[in-house]
Design an enzyme around this catalytic site. Structure first.
Site, PDB file in Angstrom:
ATOM      1  N   SER A  10       0.806  -1.220   0.000  1.00  7.20           N
ATOM      2  CA  SER A  10       0.000   0.000   0.000  1.00  7.20           C
ATOM      3  C   SER A  10       0.840   1.271   0.000  1.00  7.20           C
ATOM      4  O   SER A  10       0.327   2.358  -0.251  1.00  7.20           O
ATOM      5  CB  SER A  10      -0.937   0.019   1.217  1.00  7.20           C
ATOM      6  N   GLY A  12       4.219   3.806  -1.179  1.00 11.93           N
ATOM      7  CA  GLY A  12       4.636   4.335  -2.473  1.00 11.93           C
ATOM      8  C   GLY A  12       5.493   3.361  -3.267  1.00 11.93           C
ATOM      9  O   GLY A  12       5.240   3.110  -4.458  1.00 11.93           O
ATOM     10  N   GLY A  14       5.848   0.097  -2.624  1.00  8.98           N
ATOM     11  CA  GLY A  14       5.081  -1.136  -2.803  1.00  8.98           C
ATOM     12  C   GLY A  14       4.108  -1.055  -3.954  1.00  8.98           C
ATOM     13  O   GLY A  14       3.967  -2.013  -4.738  1.00  8.98           O
ATOM     14  N   TYR A 150      16.650   1.646  13.125  1.00  9.09           N
ATOM     15  CA  TYR A 150      16.316   1.383  11.719  1.00  9.09           C
ATOM     16  C   TYR A 150      17.532   0.822  10.988  1.00  9.09           C
ATOM     17  O   TYR A 150      17.415  -0.143  10.213  1.00  9.09           O
ATOM     18  CB  TYR A 150      15.837   2.670  11.069  1.00  9.09           C
TER      19      TYR A 150
END
Length: 242
Positions: A10, A12, A14, A150
């Site tokens: 869902s 950008g 992807g 991250y």
């Protein structure tokens, strides 16, 4: 009809990956968690454009302990192409990271992708065919101050790619990673216009990457032309931090 699973479909990047695979004749499992409006719009667009193919939305919280099971139990077709794209960033000092954030982050980026991959490779090994691509991050290669957590999980994904590629290569399965630099998606929307301008100026190419540029590299790695590329992390970054 070949099926591919794209997690985080869902977002950008992807959505761009899904559009690229659909254009090449794939049926798709489109995973999402919260962005139901985006995934429904994507499913409708793809179904209208490619009526001979099948597009199935799959809702699962990959931050949860049972996230992999939630996803897998909704799939009834074998998948020989898996794009692990789900993820989110976290900006802040390491001293401000809550213990619960560490748990959810590792489940989202490491634990559940590991469990999903473990299950999906069973038919790939039987058929001696498969492509696995992880969308990681440039920070998984170089590390980033204020994005330690991250960087940690994305570095873990990169290491998983390299190790799993060695394990699966005898079964003619490739495992690679695409590590984007700064891409013009919602992830950058929190930046002020001034900060975006400074960031763009820091990139030698002078601009942000586009989701379609990441999708093109992901799709290439899933083709027969990339059959001898294995265990690699391809950073698509406009020469930024290369």
């Amino acid at each position: 009809m070949a099926f591919a699973l794209i997690t985080g479909a869902s977002g950008g990047i992807g959505q761009a990956i899904a559009a690229r695979f659909a254009a090449d004749g794939f049926s798709l499992y489109l995973h999402y968690h919260r962005n139901q409006e985006h995934i429904n719009r994507l499913q409708n667009q793809l179904s209208r454009r490619y009526p001979q193919q099948t597009f199935v939305t799959v809702c699962a919280d990959l931050q949860s302990v049972n996230g992999a099971w939630q996803l897998l139990q909704q799939m009834d077709q074998p998948v020989h192409y898996f794009v692990n794209n789900a993820g989110r960033s976290h900006v802040g000092l390491i001293t401000d990271v809550h213990d619960t954030d560490i748990d959810t982050f590792t489940r989202l980026h490491l634990n559940n992708p590991f469990l999903i991959t473990k299950k999906l490779i069973e038919p790939m090994i039987r058929h001696k065919q498969g492509r696995i691509i992880f969308v990681t991050s440039i920070w998984g290669i170089t590390g980033a101050s204020t994005e330690v957590m991250y960087s940690m999980v994305k570095g873990g994904q990169n290491s998983m790619v390299k190790a799993l590629a060695k394990e699966l290569a005898p079964s003619h399965i490739t495992v690679n990673g695409v590590a984007p630099g700064a891409v013009d998606t919602d992830m950058l929307m929190d930046l002020s216009p001034a900060d975006r301008e400074v960031l763009e100026e820091d990139i030698p190419a002078g601009r942000f990457g586009q989701p379609s540029e990441i999708a093109d590299v992901v799709r290439f790695l899933a083709t027969d032309s990339a059959a001898y590329i294995n265990g690699q992390i391809l950073s698509v970054n406009g020469a930024w931090h290369c």
